[in-house]
Design a protein around this motif. Structure first.
Motif, PDB file in Angstrom:
ATOM      1  N   HIS A  95       0.610  -1.301   0.214  1.00 11.43           N
ATOM      2  CA  HIS A  95       0.251  -0.121   0.031  1.00 11.43           C
ATOM      3  C   HIS A  95       0.499   1.240   0.110  1.00 11.43           C
ATOM      4  O   HIS A  95       0.318   2.245   0.797  1.00 11.43           O
ATOM      5  CB  HIS A  95      -1.409   0.086   1.832  1.00 11.43           C
ATOM      6  CG  HIS A  95      -1.719  -1.430   1.216  1.00 11.43           C
ATOM      7  ND1 HIS A  95      -2.967  -1.287   0.385  1.00 11.43           N
ATOM      8  CD2 HIS A  95      -1.526  -2.360   1.961  1.00 11.43           C
ATOM      9  CE1 HIS A  95      -3.564  -2.726   1.019  1.00 11.43           C
ATOM     10  NE2 HIS A  95      -2.747  -2.880   1.390  1.00 11.43           N
ATOM     11  N   ASN A  96       1.689   1.395  -0.135  1.00 11.46           N
ATOM     12  CA  ASN A  96       3.425   2.538  -0.192  1.00 11.46           C
ATOM     13  C   ASN A  96       3.620   2.449   1.569  1.00 11.46           C
ATOM     14  O   ASN A  96       3.864   4.196   1.115  1.00 11.46           O
ATOM     15  CB  ASN A  96       2.486   3.267  -1.097  1.00 11.46           C
ATOM     16  CG  ASN A  96       2.459   3.003  -2.591  1.00 11.46           C
ATOM     17  OD1 ASN A  96       2.142   2.025  -3.229  1.00 11.46           O
ATOM     18  ND2 ASN A  96       3.660   3.317  -3.199  1.00 11.46           N
ATOM     19  N   GLN A  97       2.714   1.821   2.337  1.00 10.16           N
ATOM     20  CA  GLN A  97       3.245   2.594   3.442  1.00 10.16           C
ATOM     21  C   GLN A  97       4.467   1.739   3.851  1.00 10.16           C
ATOM     22  O   GLN A  97       5.158   0.769   4.043  1.00 10.16           O
ATOM     23  CB  GLN A  97       2.447   2.238   4.361  1.00 10.16           C
ATOM     24  CG  GLN A  97       2.527   2.025   6.066  1.00 10.16           C
ATOM     25  CD  GLN A  97       1.320   1.398   6.468  1.00 10.16           C
ATOM     26  OE1 GLN A  97       0.713  -0.057   6.238  1.00 10.16           O
ATOM     27  NE2 GLN A  97       0.561   2.113   7.545  1.00 10.16           N
TER      28      GLN A  97
ATOM     29  N   THR B 269       4.801   7.840  -2.672  1.00  8.66           N
ATOM     30  CA  THR B 269       3.835   7.822  -3.940  1.00  8.66           C
ATOM     31  C   THR B 269       3.984   7.657  -4.424  1.00  8.66           C
ATOM     32  O   THR B 269       3.196   8.289  -5.789  1.00  8.66           O
ATOM     33  CB  THR B 269       2.277   8.026  -3.547  1.00  8.66           C
ATOM     34  OG1 THR B 269       2.038   9.570  -3.490  1.00  8.66           O
ATOM     35  CG2 THR B 269       1.261   7.311  -2.228  1.00  8.66           C
ATOM     36  N   ASP B 270       5.653   8.341  -5.278  1.00  8.56           N
ATOM     37  CA  ASP B 270       5.423   9.017  -6.102  1.00  8.56           C
ATOM     38  C   ASP B 270       6.694   6.978  -6.919  1.00  8.56           C
ATOM     39  O   ASP B 270       6.484   6.354  -6.559  1.00  8.56           O
ATOM     40  CB  ASP B 270       7.157   9.576  -6.084  1.00  8.56           C
ATOM     41  CG  ASP B 270       8.589   9.169  -5.369  1.00  8.56           C
ATOM     42  OD1 ASP B 270       8.327   8.091  -4.820  1.00  8.56           O
ATOM     43  OD2 ASP B 270       8.621  10.074  -4.891  1.00  8.56           O
TER      44      ASP B 270
ATOM     45  N   ILE C 240       0.447   8.825 -14.293  1.00  9.30           N
ATOM     46  CA  ILE C 240      -0.595   8.508 -14.408  1.00  9.30           C
ATOM     47  C   ILE C 240      -0.591   7.765 -13.015  1.00  9.30           C
ATOM     48  O   ILE C 240      -1.344   7.208 -12.147  1.00  9.30           O
ATOM     49  CB  ILE C 240      -1.410   8.051 -15.153  1.00  9.30           C
ATOM     50  CG1 ILE C 240      -1.283   9.074 -16.608  1.00  9.30           C
ATOM     51  CG2 ILE C 240      -2.709   7.296 -14.749  1.00  9.30           C
ATOM     52  CD1 ILE C 240      -2.043  10.204 -15.854  1.00  9.30           C
ATOM     53  N   THR C 241       0.393   6.629 -13.586  1.00 10.24           N
ATOM     54  CA  THR C 241       0.715   5.421 -12.412  1.00 10.24           C
ATOM     55  C   THR C 241       1.311   6.290 -11.130  1.00 10.24           C
ATOM     56  O   THR C 241       0.186   5.365 -10.249  1.00 10.24           O
ATOM     57  CB  THR C 241       2.188   4.353 -12.579  1.00 10.24           C
ATOM     58  OG1 THR C 241       1.790   4.182 -14.031  1.00 10.24           O
ATOM     59  CG2 THR C 241       2.416   3.612 -11.398  1.00 10.24           C
TER      60      THR C 241
ATOM     61  N   ARG D 178      -4.905   4.931  -4.048  1.00 11.77           N
ATOM     62  CA  ARG D 178      -4.479   3.524  -3.343  1.00 11.77           C
ATOM     63  C   ARG D 178      -4.005   3.773  -1.946  1.00 11.77           C
ATOM     64  O   ARG D 178      -4.547   3.217  -1.026  1.00 11.77           O
ATOM     65  CB  ARG D 178      -4.637   2.723  -4.382  1.00 11.77           C
ATOM     66  CG  ARG D 178      -4.356   0.684  -3.729  1.00 11.77           C
ATOM     67  CD  ARG D 178      -3.679  -0.225  -4.051  1.00 11.77           C
ATOM     68  NE  ARG D 178      -2.133   0.340  -4.270  1.00 11.77           N
ATOM     69  CZ  ARG D 178      -0.796  -0.946  -4.651  1.00 11.77           C
ATOM     70  NH1 ARG D 178      -1.700  -2.179  -5.111  1.00 11.77           N
ATOM     71  NH2 ARG D 178       0.074  -0.510  -4.490  1.00 11.77           N
ATOM     72  N   ALA D 179      -3.121   4.365  -2.400  1.00 17.64           N
ATOM     73  CA  ALA D 179      -1.749   4.868  -0.694  1.00 17.64           C
ATOM     74  C   ALA D 179      -4.082   5.844   0.092  1.00 17.64           C
ATOM     75  O   ALA D 179      -3.711   4.940   1.295  1.00 17.64           O
ATOM     76  CB  ALA D 179      -1.232   5.395  -0.499  1.00 17.64           C
ATOM     77  N   ALA D 180      -4.035   6.797  -0.451  1.00 14.16           N
ATOM     78  CA  ALA D 180      -4.933   7.793   0.585  1.00 14.16           C
ATOM     79  C   ALA D 180      -6.057   6.071   0.768  1.00 14.16           C
ATOM     80  O   ALA D 180      -6.646   6.535   1.515  1.00 14.16           O
ATOM     81  CB  ALA D 180      -5.025   8.930  -0.224  1.00 14.16           C
TER      82      ALA D 180
END
Length: 139
Positions: free
Chosen positions: A90-92, A102-103, A117-118, A125-127
């Motif tokens: 989840h990019n956490q 989230t980059d 866009i990705t 999704r992370a938010a």
């Protein structure tokens, strides 16, 4: 920049920032192989332009440090194992639960397309995950 174990970004739990959050340690350098790849890309691009009919083409490679060019990726790998990755699915951040990256850092490599866009999809999704985690008092 291809995935490599010498490229990393890790939280430093013993070193705290002013507000008490762990400081980050960032280590990102060009390897000899990456410098050779840059040179090869430059030469190959010039050859393609000449084959397409372009005139007075020259190739060059600037000795910029990583991070100075657009869309740098891969210094905060996504994975299940905190020993070999920085972020979960989840990019956490594994080490700092309230840090989401989230980059392109989570992407070990990229194609030639613009990844913006990705990045937006990863952020959405992370938010969404963070909101649900906050509702469960996990953040």
């Amino acid at each position: 920049m291809p995935p490599a174990p010498h490229q990393l970004r890790r939280a430093r739990p013993r070193h705290r920032r002013r507000l008490g959050n762990p400081a980050l340690r960032i280590h990102c350098i060009w390897s000899d192989n990456e410098r050779k790849l840059l040179k090869d890309m430059s030469v190959t691009a010039a050859e393609m332009l000449e084959a397409a009919g372009a005139k007075d083409v020259s190739s060059s490679v600037e000795d910029n440090p990583p991070g100075l060019t657009i869309h740098e990726m891969g210094t905060a790998r996504m994975g299940r194992d905190p020993k070999t990755s920085v972020l979960n699915a989840h990019n956490q951040c594994h080490d700092v639960k309230n840090l989401f990256v989230t980059d392109g850092a989570c992407m070990a490599s990229s194609a030639n397309q613009n990844p913006s866009i990705t990045y937006m999809a990863l952020t959405a999704r992370a938010a969404a995950y963070a909101v649900e985690a906050m509702k469960r008092n996990e953040l």
